[in-house]
Scaffold this motif. Sequence first.
Motif, PDB file in Angstrom:
ATOM      1  N   THR A  83       0.776  -1.344   0.000  1.00  0.00           N
ATOM      2  CA  THR A  83      -0.046   0.012   0.045  1.00  0.00           C
ATOM      3  C   THR A  83       0.916   1.235  -0.061  1.00  0.00           C
ATOM      4  O   THR A  83       2.061   1.052   0.321  1.00  0.00           O
ATOM      5  CB  THR A  83      -0.993   0.021   1.256  1.00  0.00           C
ATOM      6  N   ILE A  84       0.204   2.251  -0.239  1.00  0.00           N
ATOM      7  CA  ILE A  84       0.994   3.494  -0.554  1.00  0.00           C
ATOM      8  C   ILE A  84       1.473   4.056   0.952  1.00  0.00           C
ATOM      9  O   ILE A  84       0.481   4.320   1.740  1.00  0.00           O
ATOM     10  CB  ILE A  84       0.334   4.745  -1.338  1.00  0.00           C
ATOM     11  N   HIS A  85       2.850   4.255   1.041  1.00  0.00           N
ATOM     12  CA  HIS A  85       3.278   4.953   2.342  1.00  0.00           C
ATOM     13  C   HIS A  85       4.312   6.053   1.982  1.00  0.00           C
ATOM     14  O   HIS A  85       5.049   6.168   0.994  1.00  0.00           O
ATOM     15  CB  HIS A  85       4.137   3.964   2.902  1.00  0.00           C
ATOM     16  N   LEU A  86       4.213   6.996   2.869  1.00  0.00           N
ATOM     17  CA  LEU A  86       5.138   8.261   2.701  1.00  0.00           C
ATOM     18  C   LEU A  86       6.319   7.797   3.546  1.00  0.00           C
ATOM     19  O   LEU A  86       6.208   7.670   4.839  1.00  0.00           O
ATOM     20  CB  LEU A  86       4.382   9.473   3.404  1.00  0.00           C
ATOM     21  N   VAL A  87       7.369   7.835   2.785  1.00  0.00           N
ATOM     22  CA  VAL A  87       8.919   7.623   3.643  1.00  0.00           C
ATOM     23  C   VAL A  87       9.635   8.595   2.977  1.00  0.00           C
ATOM     24  O   VAL A  87       9.485   9.357   1.944  1.00  0.00           O
ATOM     25  CB  VAL A  87       9.154   5.828   3.271  1.00  0.00           C
ATOM     26  N   THR A  88      10.973   8.824   3.848  1.00  0.00           N
ATOM     27  CA  THR A  88      11.960   9.381   3.158  1.00  0.00           C
ATOM     28  C   THR A  88      12.620   8.725   1.975  1.00  0.00           C
ATOM     29  O   THR A  88      12.413   7.453   1.717  1.00  0.00           O
ATOM     30  CB  THR A  88      12.865   9.648   4.275  1.00  0.00           C
ATOM     31  N   ALA A  89      13.218   9.367   1.164  1.00  0.00           N
ATOM     32  CA  ALA A  89      13.850   9.086   0.102  1.00  0.00           C
ATOM     33  C   ALA A  89      14.812   7.958   0.470  1.00  0.00           C
ATOM     34  O   ALA A  89      14.869   6.923  -0.353  1.00  0.00           O
ATOM     35  CB  ALA A  89      14.603  10.013  -0.942  1.00  0.00           C
ATOM     36  N   ASP A  90      15.563   7.875   1.512  1.00  0.00           N
ATOM     37  CA  ASP A  90      16.605   6.784   1.878  1.00  0.00           C
ATOM     38  C   ASP A  90      15.711   5.808   2.260  1.00  0.00           C
ATOM     39  O   ASP A  90      16.160   4.626   1.973  1.00  0.00           O
ATOM     40  CB  ASP A  90      17.451   7.566   3.048  1.00  0.00           C
ATOM     41  N   ASP A  91      14.885   5.798   3.070  1.00  0.00           N
ATOM     42  CA  ASP A  91      14.130   4.599   3.474  1.00  0.00           C
ATOM     43  C   ASP A  91      13.146   3.983   2.233  1.00  0.00           C
ATOM     44  O   ASP A  91      13.147   2.823   2.409  1.00  0.00           O
ATOM     45  CB  ASP A  91      12.922   4.979   4.459  1.00  0.00           C
ATOM     46  N   CYS A  92      12.951   4.607   1.394  1.00  0.00           N
ATOM     47  CA  CYS A  92      12.204   4.054   0.153  1.00  0.00           C
ATOM     48  C   CYS A  92      13.148   3.183  -0.744  1.00  0.00           C
ATOM     49  O   CYS A  92      12.910   2.094  -1.019  1.00  0.00           O
ATOM     50  CB  CYS A  92      11.583   5.214  -0.864  1.00  0.00           C
ATOM     51  N   LEU A  93      14.321   3.650  -0.818  1.00  0.00           N
ATOM     52  CA  LEU A  93      15.413   2.998  -1.703  1.00  0.00           C
ATOM     53  C   LEU A  93      16.031   1.869  -0.606  1.00  0.00           C
ATOM     54  O   LEU A  93      16.333   0.694  -1.139  1.00  0.00           O
ATOM     55  CB  LEU A  93      16.706   3.786  -1.931  1.00  0.00           C
ATOM     56  N   MET A  94      15.832   1.774   0.787  1.00  0.00           N
ATOM     57  CA  MET A  94      16.167   0.508   1.613  1.00  0.00           C
ATOM     58  C   MET A  94      14.879  -0.418   1.445  1.00  0.00           C
ATOM     59  O   MET A  94      15.375  -1.430   1.213  1.00  0.00           O
ATOM     60  CB  MET A  94      16.382   1.160   2.960  1.00  0.00           C
ATOM     61  N   MET A  95      13.772   0.125   1.409  1.00  0.00           N
ATOM     62  CA  MET A  95      12.672  -0.886   1.538  1.00  0.00           C
ATOM     63  C   MET A  95      12.128  -1.551   0.396  1.00  0.00           C
ATOM     64  O   MET A  95      11.843  -2.616   0.391  1.00  0.00           O
ATOM     65  CB  MET A  95      11.314  -0.077   2.240  1.00  0.00           C
ATOM     66  N   LEU A  96      12.508  -0.860  -0.760  1.00  0.00           N
ATOM     67  CA  LEU A  96      12.072  -1.573  -2.010  1.00  0.00           C
ATOM     68  C   LEU A  96      12.378  -2.818  -2.234  1.00  0.00           C
ATOM     69  O   LEU A  96      11.680  -3.748  -2.522  1.00  0.00           O
ATOM     70  CB  LEU A  96      12.584  -0.464  -3.009  1.00  0.00           C
ATOM     71  N   PRO A  97      13.870  -3.120  -2.287  1.00  0.00           N
ATOM     72  CA  PRO A  97      14.109  -4.591  -2.289  1.00  0.00           C
ATOM     73  C   PRO A  97      13.560  -5.491  -1.362  1.00  0.00           C
ATOM     74  O   PRO A  97      13.155  -6.861  -1.601  1.00  0.00           O
ATOM     75  CB  PRO A  97      15.506  -4.417  -2.537  1.00  0.00           C
ATOM     76  N   LEU A  98      13.472  -5.285  -0.226  1.00  0.00           N
ATOM     77  CA  LEU A  98      13.002  -5.855   1.000  1.00  0.00           C
ATOM     78  C   LEU A  98      11.504  -6.316   0.910  1.00  0.00           C
ATOM     79  O   LEU A  98      11.363  -7.349   1.142  1.00  0.00           O
ATOM     80  CB  LEU A  98      13.141  -5.144   2.436  1.00  0.00           C
ATOM     81  N   VAL A  99      10.617  -5.450   0.296  1.00  0.00           N
ATOM     82  CA  VAL A  99       9.224  -5.584   0.039  1.00  0.00           C
ATOM     83  C   VAL A  99       8.826  -6.040  -1.264  1.00  0.00           C
ATOM     84  O   VAL A  99       7.563  -6.179  -1.692  1.00  0.00           O
ATOM     85  CB  VAL A  99       8.541  -4.483   0.540  1.00  0.00           C
ATOM     86  N   HIS A 100       9.897  -6.330  -2.171  1.00  0.00           N
ATOM     87  CA  HIS A 100       9.437  -6.642  -3.503  1.00  0.00           C
ATOM     88  C   HIS A 100       8.603  -7.982  -3.462  1.00  0.00           C
ATOM     89  O   HIS A 100       7.617  -8.148  -4.093  1.00  0.00           O
ATOM     90  CB  HIS A 100      10.567  -6.802  -4.322  1.00  0.00           C
ATOM     91  N   PRO A 101       8.953  -9.085  -2.521  1.00  0.00           N
ATOM     92  CA  PRO A 101       8.036 -10.137  -2.573  1.00  0.00           C
ATOM     93  C   PRO A 101       6.790  -9.958  -2.281  1.00  0.00           C
ATOM     94  O   PRO A 101       5.790 -10.666  -2.738  1.00  0.00           O
ATOM     95  CB  PRO A 101       8.730 -11.171  -1.554  1.00  0.00           C
TER      96      PRO A 101
END
Length: 364
Positions: A83-101
């Motif tokens: 779902t759509i979340h507001l995150v900082t740019a750094d957190d977005c780039l960190m989370m993206l690979p982790l939550v891809h599954p």
Amino acid sequence: MNASIRVLSRRELNRATLQRQQLLHREAGSVAELIERLVGLQAQAPLAPYVALWSRLEGFDPDELSTLMTSRQAVRAGLLRSTIHLVTADDCLMMLPLVHPVADRGFRGAFGKQLAGADLDAIVAYGTELLSSEPYSRSRLRDVLGERWPDWDANAMAYAVSYLAGTVQVTPRGVWGETGPAALQTIESWLGRAPDADPSIDALVLRYLAAFGPASVADVQMWSGLTRLREVVDRLLPGLRVFADEDGRELYDVPDGPLPDADTPAPVRYLPEFDNLLLSHADRRRINPAGRQVPLPPGNGAAMGTVLIDGDYRADWRHHRGADASLRVTAHNPLTPAETEAVEAEAVALLGLIGSPDTPVVVT
């Protein structure tokens, strides 16, 4: 259950979570720091983060968040629970690979059958190429993909790209005082940086516990959408505190997580639609003891939501505009005169945020 493990009451868990969410006391600080401390804010409704931050930050200025978004230091992207979340740019780039599954599972569950037999890799690659050059609305993306692959479901192809390419909803959508379509661009092209090569799921789980704990493995999985996190918690266990809830479930916590007294006063707080406080545990009774559903459907995030009274979800609010303008609070059970007075006072403060300071407040 080990008899030496401390049992935390529902009210103790309530107060611990409220303090970590900065809902017992508004505190001073920067918007970016709080967004990171809370590991993102639910932003399915585009203006919801503004109400969420106003309830948590002393002297919150909506322009501070708007500036973060327009300068691309913060983004609205499909991450936790897809779902759509507001995150900082750094957190977005960190989370993206982790939550891809999670995104992959969500897409296949919702649209996989429509594209059975299609070259999904080619569809996503082409969509990624499109969204790397400029923003596309989902309808425009659907039209372009449908023209290229007329034998496949165009709507499903558009969702395949939005789920699997890693996309952000670009501004001006989500900027206070502005409007804009839900236009998508790839996260990497919008931020000008590649996702983290080796992000740490251990670090992400620890941040969740700091913001939402003490919590069970099932709670972490509900918040993130990820599965099989027991092995992560087991790996972290030597550095965690272990508690139990009143039903005997094991709860885990960071060493320095605050545990305020169960009798700590909890002021009235207005939350936006789908605030993560209400959605980030498998067992939601610490905040929602009656098990009520969060109101649907979503609006813009600054027109309706939920109300905490003595720390519990006990009312809903809705801002009506037009000739019969009002901010109406509907309580789930009778309020005391003191509770009604506190609900009305906080409503007046909320109306100052959303630009209708003279609107009457109605509590029923």
